[in-house]
Write a protein that holds these residues in place. Structure first.
Motif, PDB file in Angstrom:
ATOM      1  N   GLU A 286       0.810  -1.211   0.000  1.00  0.00           N
ATOM      2  CA  GLU A 286       0.000   0.000   0.000  1.00  0.00           C
ATOM      3  C   GLU A 286       0.850   1.270   0.000  1.00  0.00           C
ATOM      4  O   GLU A 286       0.500   2.259  -0.636  1.00  0.00           O
ATOM      5  CB  GLU A 286      -0.937   0.009   1.217  1.00  0.00           C
ATOM      6  N   LYS A 287       1.947   1.244   0.719  1.00  0.00           N
ATOM      7  CA  LYS A 287       2.855   2.395   0.786  1.00  0.00           C
ATOM      8  C   LYS A 287       4.294   1.919   0.548  1.00  0.00           C
ATOM      9  O   LYS A 287       5.145   2.024   1.430  1.00  0.00           O
ATOM     10  CB  LYS A 287       2.741   3.101   2.137  1.00  0.00           C
ATOM     11  N   PRO A 288       4.563   1.394  -0.639  1.00  0.00           N
ATOM     12  CA  PRO A 288       5.887   0.812  -0.895  1.00  0.00           C
ATOM     13  C   PRO A 288       7.015   1.830  -0.844  1.00  0.00           C
ATOM     14  O   PRO A 288       8.175   1.453  -0.699  1.00  0.00           O
ATOM     15  CB  PRO A 288       5.743   0.219  -2.296  1.00  0.00           C
ATOM     16  N   GLU A 289       6.666   3.107  -0.946  1.00  0.00           N
ATOM     17  CA  GLU A 289       7.695   4.155  -0.924  1.00  0.00           C
ATOM     18  C   GLU A 289       8.040   4.586   0.503  1.00  0.00           C
ATOM     19  O   GLU A 289       8.894   5.452   0.703  1.00  0.00           O
ATOM     20  CB  GLU A 289       7.229   5.364  -1.723  1.00  0.00           C
ATOM     21  N   GLU A 290       7.401   3.971   1.503  1.00  0.00           N
ATOM     22  CA  GLU A 290       7.768   4.200   2.900  1.00  0.00           C
ATOM     23  C   GLU A 290       8.430   2.928   3.441  1.00  0.00           C
ATOM     24  O   GLU A 290       8.110   1.819   3.005  1.00  0.00           O
ATOM     25  CB  GLU A 290       6.542   4.578   3.731  1.00  0.00           C
ATOM     26  N   TYR A 291       9.341   3.101   4.428  1.00  0.00           N
ATOM     27  CA  TYR A 291      10.236   1.999   4.778  1.00  0.00           C
ATOM     28  C   TYR A 291      10.357   1.801   6.285  1.00  0.00           C
ATOM     29  O   TYR A 291      10.434   2.759   7.055  1.00  0.00           O
ATOM     30  CB  TYR A 291      11.646   2.262   4.227  1.00  0.00           C
ATOM     31  N   ILE A 292      10.390   0.537   6.677  1.00  0.00           N
ATOM     32  CA  ILE A 292      10.882   0.152   7.997  1.00  0.00           C
ATOM     33  C   ILE A 292      12.213  -0.550   7.748  1.00  0.00           C
ATOM     34  O   ILE A 292      12.302  -1.438   6.893  1.00  0.00           O
ATOM     35  CB  ILE A 292       9.922  -0.788   8.740  1.00  0.00           C
ATOM     36  N   PRO A 358      19.072   8.931  -0.515  1.00  0.00           N
ATOM     37  CA  PRO A 358      18.264   9.957   0.169  1.00  0.00           C
ATOM     38  C   PRO A 358      16.769   9.714   0.038  1.00  0.00           C
ATOM     39  O   PRO A 358      16.001  10.057   0.947  1.00  0.00           O
ATOM     40  CB  PRO A 358      18.683  11.253  -0.528  1.00  0.00           C
ATOM     41  N   GLU A 359      16.332   9.109  -1.081  1.00  0.00           N
ATOM     42  CA  GLU A 359      14.899   8.883  -1.267  1.00  0.00           C
ATOM     43  C   GLU A 359      14.361   7.851  -0.277  1.00  0.00           C
ATOM     44  O   GLU A 359      13.170   7.889   0.087  1.00  0.00           O
ATOM     45  CB  GLU A 359      14.619   8.442  -2.706  1.00  0.00           C
ATOM     46  N   ILE A 360      15.201   6.924   0.157  1.00  0.00           N
ATOM     47  CA  ILE A 360      14.787   5.971   1.193  1.00  0.00           C
ATOM     48  C   ILE A 360      14.812   6.641   2.559  1.00  0.00           C
ATOM     49  O   ILE A 360      13.857   6.559   3.332  1.00  0.00           O
ATOM     50  CB  ILE A 360      15.686   4.717   1.171  1.00  0.00           C
ATOM     51  N   VAL A 361      15.907   7.324   2.853  1.00  0.00           N
ATOM     52  CA  VAL A 361      16.073   7.947   4.170  1.00  0.00           C
ATOM     53  C   VAL A 361      14.962   8.956   4.447  1.00  0.00           C
ATOM     54  O   VAL A 361      14.449   9.051   5.569  1.00  0.00           O
ATOM     55  CB  VAL A 361      17.464   8.614   4.262  1.00  0.00           C
ATOM     56  N   GLU A 362      14.543   9.684   3.420  1.00  0.00           N
ATOM     57  CA  GLU A 362      13.490  10.692   3.589  1.00  0.00           C
ATOM     58  C   GLU A 362      12.132  10.070   3.898  1.00  0.00           C
ATOM     59  O   GLU A 362      11.219  10.758   4.357  1.00  0.00           O
ATOM     60  CB  GLU A 362      13.377  11.540   2.319  1.00  0.00           C
ATOM     61  N   ASN A 363      11.991   8.774   3.649  1.00  0.00           N
ATOM     62  CA  ASN A 363      10.692   8.118   3.821  1.00  0.00           C
ATOM     63  C   ASN A 363      10.759   6.946   4.798  1.00  0.00           C
ATOM     64  O   ASN A 363       9.968   6.001   4.700  1.00  0.00           O
ATOM     65  CB  ASN A 363      10.180   7.639   2.458  1.00  0.00           C
ATOM     66  N   VAL A 364      11.702   7.001   5.731  1.00  0.00           N
ATOM     67  CA  VAL A 364      11.787   5.962   6.754  1.00  0.00           C
ATOM     68  C   VAL A 364      10.679   6.165   7.782  1.00  0.00           C
ATOM     69  O   VAL A 364      10.585   7.226   8.402  1.00  0.00           O
ATOM     70  CB  VAL A 364      13.174   5.979   7.437  1.00  0.00           C
ATOM     71  N   GLN A 365       9.856   5.155   7.926  1.00  0.00           N
ATOM     72  CA  GLN A 365       8.837   5.158   8.978  1.00  0.00           C
ATOM     73  C   GLN A 365       9.488   4.927  10.342  1.00  0.00           C
ATOM     74  O   GLN A 365       9.164   5.589  11.322  1.00  0.00           O
ATOM     75  CB  GLN A 365       7.800   4.054   8.681  1.00  0.00           C
ATOM     76  N   ALA A 366      10.409   3.985  10.395  1.00  0.00           N
ATOM     77  CA  ALA A 366      11.183   3.722  11.619  1.00  0.00           C
ATOM     78  C   ALA A 366      12.331   2.799  11.265  1.00  0.00           C
ATOM     79  O   ALA A 366      12.237   1.988  10.340  1.00  0.00           O
ATOM     80  CB  ALA A 366      10.317   3.080  12.698  1.00  0.00           C
ATOM     81  N   THR A 483       5.115   8.478  10.714  1.00  0.00           N
ATOM     82  CA  THR A 483       5.736   8.971  11.942  1.00  0.00           C
ATOM     83  C   THR A 483       6.220  10.415  11.797  1.00  0.00           C
ATOM     84  O   THR A 483       6.692  10.836  10.748  1.00  0.00           O
ATOM     85  CB  THR A 483       6.929   8.081  12.341  1.00  0.00           C
ATOM     86  N   SER A 484       6.122  11.126  12.893  1.00  0.00           N
ATOM     87  CA  SER A 484       6.588  12.515  12.941  1.00  0.00           C
ATOM     88  C   SER A 484       8.109  12.546  13.088  1.00  0.00           C
ATOM     89  O   SER A 484       8.695  11.735  13.804  1.00  0.00           O
ATOM     90  CB  SER A 484       5.950  13.228  14.129  1.00  0.00           C
ATOM     91  N   ARG A 485       8.715  13.526  12.415  1.00  0.00           N
ATOM     92  CA  ARG A 485      10.160  13.729  12.533  1.00  0.00           C
ATOM     93  C   ARG A 485      10.489  15.015  13.292  1.00  0.00           C
ATOM     94  O   ARG A 485      11.639  15.437  13.312  1.00  0.00           O
ATOM     95  CB  ARG A 485      10.792  13.792  11.144  1.00  0.00           C
ATOM     96  N   GLU A 486       9.493  15.581  13.920  1.00  0.00           N
ATOM     97  CA  GLU A 486       9.736  16.825  14.633  1.00  0.00           C
ATOM     98  C   GLU A 486      10.742  16.600  15.760  1.00  0.00           C
ATOM     99  O   GLU A 486      10.617  15.645  16.538  1.00  0.00           O
ATOM    100  CB  GLU A 486       8.424  17.374  15.198  1.00  0.00           C
ATOM    101  N   LYS A 487      11.717  17.499  15.841  1.00  0.00           N
ATOM    102  CA  LYS A 487      12.798  17.350  16.813  1.00  0.00           C
ATOM    103  C   LYS A 487      12.542  18.227  18.029  1.00  0.00           C
ATOM    104  O   LYS A 487      11.986  19.328  17.922  1.00  0.00           O
ATOM    105  CB  LYS A 487      14.139  17.740  16.176  1.00  0.00           C
ATOM    106  N   ARG A 488      12.979  17.734  19.175  1.00  0.00           N
ATOM    107  CA  ARG A 488      12.873  18.518  20.394  1.00  0.00           C
ATOM    108  C   ARG A 488      13.929  19.623  20.400  1.00  0.00           C
ATOM    109  O   ARG A 488      14.912  19.579  19.648  1.00  0.00           O
ATOM    110  CB  ARG A 488      13.081  17.631  21.621  1.00  0.00           C
ATOM    111  N   VAL A 489      13.730  20.615  21.242  1.00  0.00           N
ATOM    112  CA  VAL A 489      14.787  21.581  21.533  1.00  0.00           C
ATOM    113  C   VAL A 489      15.746  20.891  22.491  1.00  0.00           C
ATOM    114  O   VAL A 489      15.355  20.469  23.587  1.00  0.00           O
ATOM    115  CB  VAL A 489      14.221  22.861  22.161  1.00  0.00           C
ATOM    116  N   LEU A 490      16.985  20.737  22.077  1.00  0.00           N
ATOM    117  CA  LEU A 490      17.931  19.973  22.876  1.00  0.00           C
ATOM    118  C   LEU A 490      18.394  20.770  24.091  1.00  0.00           C
ATOM    119  O   LEU A 490      18.495  21.998  24.051  1.00  0.00           O
ATOM    120  CB  LEU A 490      19.135  19.570  22.023  1.00  0.00           C
TER     121      LEU A 490
END
Length: 515
Positions: A286-292, A358-366, A483-490
């Motif tokens: 269903e979402k072959p362009e997203e990756y675990i 980069p196309e895989i890394v940009e679409n990593v679910q986890a 999944t969200s990629r939002e980063k915390r303030v370190l």
């Protein structure tokens, strides 16, 4: 029945159906791992038959080819992807004998990439590292090592780990031992400072001065355990020796008994050879362009057979892929297993993959990474992703209580700047998580040591890790949300007092050990 009520009922039935489906898949995963595990067979083939997997060696190439064939036997597509080249080298026989003042075979091994002796080996007197008042005096005194085998590490007066002393010694004796060792370590540091060298330049200076061979001791503070890394020399062999035998030879030299060793250290310089990652894929529907991504470095140092670093992580990911292919053959998202090369020299395989895909890394679910020993997973860090708790928490709900309740979690956590391959992906902003294991005395006894062998594997713990990884992968694939990629303030670093920053992506060393 009105339309609103019908819609609510339909939604409820769909939810119940999905939940029941998830329960069945999770139950099937648990049963499959417990009843049809191939972990022992995989570990035997990888550790006993293939053996250690030092980058640039034929054994590393054999491992890559073995993994591809194993995946293909399960109906999973896999390939070896070249990312660079490395210094090629093959280990041969190492045999070290004391021949004066008496005869005894010693426990030793040549360091990785050590130059070879001739077939008959090297026979010579053993001497201590020359004393010197400063670096100029050291240069003058180096003439004494010509034609000699040099002991280039500190003498360790006790091979008993601290916990053994603490259990059996008097309090006064234990403290006396620690004080004496601290004094000795300080004296050794001062001796090294007076040479004007670090370890690498010292070995090269000894070689240039005409030493016949160098013997080192890198004790791991455990019974019989040595850290085993690479040689610096270009023409003479460098040998690592167990503490007990190093101490014997050291004392003989120190007391003036003029010990002689015969060292046979056969190896072959194989020039420049390709370096690979092994990548296996189960395509999403269903979402072959997203990756675990199931992540584990494939290479090892070669003092042992790389069983807990990282044979166990490797077989966890392979077994997980085998089970998912059987029980979940049509995942929503594409599942990739990444078996990275040359992690031990700086995360090179995974860094290259991140740079080149980069196309895989940009679409990593986890990404789930395992790399630190044979123990069951005990910690998961959110790696600084602000909403990691939301999705990891959902996925962990499906994990059996007896597994998940033993796992300590830290959210949102802070990003790892190195240490293992998930860091390569985290630096690029992809949600990668380390499945950190219980110790089982990993740091002292198996991490990069001569004792990292099959017998140290705790298969009950490894099986639990397969169950955890397979369920997390299944839940991540089925999750309707990306999944969200939002980063915390370190936070401010306690060490530096400065604001922490997100780690920057780094490229791999694409040509290693050749300059």
């Amino acid at each position: 029945m009105n339309n609103k009520l019908l819609a609510v009922l339909c939604a409820f039935l769909v939810s119940v159906t999905i939940s029941a489906q998830e329960d069945r898949v999770v139950e099937n995963i648990i049963n499959e791992v417990n009843e049809n595990s191939d972990l022992e067979q995989l570990a035997h083939e990888l550790m006993d038959v293939v053996g250690p997997r030092l980058v640039g060696t034929p054994q590393m190439e054999n491992a890559h080819d073995w993994a591809v064939k194993k995946y293909e036997s399960w109906g999973i597509s896999a390939e070896n992807q070249q990312w660079g080249t490395w210094k090629g080298w093959e280990r041969g026989v190492t045999h070290v004998d004391l021949i004066e003042p008496r005869v005894q075979s010693l426990q030793a091994r040549q360091l990785a990439w050590s130059p070879s002796t001739k077939r008959k080996g090297v026979t010579a007197e053993v001497v201590l590292l020359p004393e010197a008042s400063d670096s100029l005096d050291f240069v003058k005194n180096l003439t004494s090592v010509k034609g000699k085998i040099v002991l280039a590490s500190m003498y360790q007066p006790t091979g008993r780990p601290d916990e053994n002393w603490e259990e059996w010694a008097t309090e006064e004796s234990f403290q006396k031992m620690k004080d004496q060792r601290e004094e000795q370590e300080q004296a050794w540091r001062e001796k090294m400072e007076k040479t004007g060298h670090n370890n690498k330049s010292l070995h090269l200076a000894l070689e240039k001065a005409g030493a016949a061979a160098i013997v080192t001791l890198y004790w791991s503070r455990g019974f019989g355990a040595n850290k085993v890394f690479g040689a610096y020399t270009q023409n003479i062999p460098t040998i690592d020796m167990n503490l007990e035998d190093y101490g014997l030879v050291y004392r003989l030299a120190e007391y003036g008994d003029k010990p002689e060793l015969r060292i046979v250290a056969e190896s072959e310089d194989m020039g420049e050879v390709p370096a690979f990652n092994t990548i296996a894929r189960i395509e999403g529907t269903e979402k072959p362009e997203e990756y675990i991504i199931l992540s584990a470095h494939f290479d090892s140092w070669d003092g042992g057979t790389g069983a807990t670093d990282n044979g166990t992580g490797t077989v966890v990911m392979m077994e997980t892929m085998k089970i998912l292919k059987k029980l979940y053959p049509n995942p929503k998202r594409t599942i990739i297993a990444g078996h990275w090369g040359s992690e031990e020299q700086g995360l090179n395989g995974s860094r290259a993959f991140v740079k080149d895909n980069p196309e895989i890394v940009e679409n990593v679910q986890a990404l789930f990474n395992q790399d630190n020993g044979t123990g069951r997973v005990a910690r998961i860090n959110g790696q600084g992703f602000l909403h990691a708790y939301d999705y990891l928490g959902r996925w962990m709900e499906a994990v059996p209580d007896e597994i998940k309740y033993d796992i300590e979690t830290t959210f949102p956590g802070t990003p790892s700047g190195g240490g293992s391959d998930h860091s390569s992906f985290v630096a690029a902003g992809a949600p990668g998580f380390m499945l950190s294991s219980l110790s089982w005395n990993y740091w002292n006894y198996t991490w990069h040591t001569n004792l990292d062998t099959y017998d140290k594997i705790v298969f009950d713990d490894v099986r639990r890790n397969v169950i955890l990884t397979a369920i997390l992968t299944y839940m991540a694939s089925e999750d309707p949300e990306t999944t969200s990629r939002e980063k915390r303030v370190l936070p401010v670093s306690r060490r530096t007092g400065e604001q922490m920053t997100w780690p920057e992506p780094k490229d791999a060393t694409r040509r290693g050990g050749l300059d």
